[in-house]
Scaffold this active site. Structure first.
Site, mmCIF file in Angstrom:
data_model
loop_
_atom_site.group_PDB
_atom_site.id
_atom_site.type_symbol
_atom_site.label_atom_id
_atom_site.label_comp_id
_atom_site.label_asym_id
_atom_site.label_seq_id
_atom_site.Cartn_x
_atom_site.Cartn_y
_atom_site.Cartn_z
ATOM 1 N N LYS A 83 0.804 -1.439 0.074
ATOM 2 C CA LYS A 83 -0.089 -0.104 0.171
ATOM 3 C C LYS A 83 0.717 1.228 -0.093
ATOM 4 C CE LYS A 83 -4.363 1.031 2.635
ATOM 5 N NZ LYS A 83 -4.922 0.825 3.953
HETATM 6 C C1 E4P Z 1 -8.130 1.590 3.691
HETATM 7 O O1 E4P Z 1 -7.418 0.774 3.298
HETATM 8 C C2 E4P Z 1 -8.021 2.413 5.120
HETATM 9 O O2 E4P Z 1 -7.437 1.744 6.085
HETATM 10 C C3 E4P Z 1 -9.437 3.042 5.591
HETATM 11 O O3 E4P Z 1 -10.617 2.417 5.065
HETATM 12 C C4 E4P Z 1 -9.373 4.218 6.277
HETATM 13 O O4 E4P Z 1 -10.501 4.494 6.897
HETATM 14 P P1 E4P Z 1 -10.911 5.787 7.985
HETATM 15 O O5 E4P Z 1 -11.251 6.939 7.122
HETATM 16 O O6 E4P Z 1 -12.228 5.222 8.559
HETATM 17 O O7 E4P Z 1 -9.715 5.830 8.845
#
Ligand code: E4P
Length: 214
Positions: A83
């Protein structure tokens, strides 16, 4: 649509795995921080629980650092997806990973132009953050719709991974708009099973049956 669980919690991942509908896992540095363990420790455990794509996020901010981290992470298991953030450096690293057949998830995507750049760099997934857009008064779902159109216009194979999901309706609309994956927090995942009429129906069926055999 594929369903990923968005968490670093091994307990949640283990329980979700028993549901039989979880295809993969996404983590991020904030989710990992909540576990009190290191990213690599957690990823090493997750790959034993779920046999599917597991997103592990780099913390370097320069492309070379991201590439080195990603090379190490991808050695943990073949299912590890690297990522990278939606920055110039992140997209440079994404291109390198794509050229070297390493799967990527470009995260923190808030516009279809960003998704276009990630797709051009060969990203396996792009992660539009729906909830965070809603939080600032935008409509996160419009972004999913736009990206779907852009990717379909040019037949990009990059998959749309709807992220930052806050409630079941985000999942419902993302699936109707053609998101390839939704990554869902554990509490929201459990809510997807619920409907008041299902509960009422189950209760009534059991009550009627017990009456008939008593
Ligand atoms: C995606 O891969 C992220 O980990 C996640 O969806 C972030 O979400 P949040 O806005 O609730 O932190």
């Amino acid at each position: 649509m594929q369903i990923f669980i968005d968490t670093g919690s091994l307990e949640e991942i283990k329980e979700a795995a028993t549901f039989g509908i979880v295809d993969g896992v996404t983590t991020n540095p904030s989710l990992i921080a909540k576990t009190g363990k290191s990213r690599d420790e957690i990823i090493n455990e997750i790959v034993k629980i779920i046999d599917g794509p597991i997103s592990a996020e780099v913390i370097s901010t320069d492309s070379q650092g991201m590439i080195e981290e990603g090379k190490m992470l991808s050695k943990i298991h073949k299912n590890v997806t690297i990522k990278v953030p939606m920055t110039i450096e992140g997209i440079k690293a994404c291109k390198w990973f794509s050229d070297n057949k390493i799967k990527t998830n470009v995260t923190l995507v808030f516009s279809s132009n960003q998704a276009l750049l990630a797709a051009k760099a060969g990203a396996t997934y792009v992660s539009p953050f729906i909830g965070r857009l809603d939080d600032i008064g935008h409509d996160g779902m419009n972004l999913i719709e736009e990206i779907r159109q852009v990717f379909d216009n040019y037949a990009f194979p990059t998959q749309i991974l709807a992220a930052s999901i806050r409630h079941p309706d985000h999942v419902r609309v993302a699936s109707m708009l053609g998101a390839d994956v939704a990554t869902i927090p554990f509490d929201v995942l459990k809510k997807l099973y619920n409907h008041v009429l299902t509960d009422k129906g189950v209760e009534a069926f059991l009550k009627d049956y017990k009456k008939s055999i008593s």
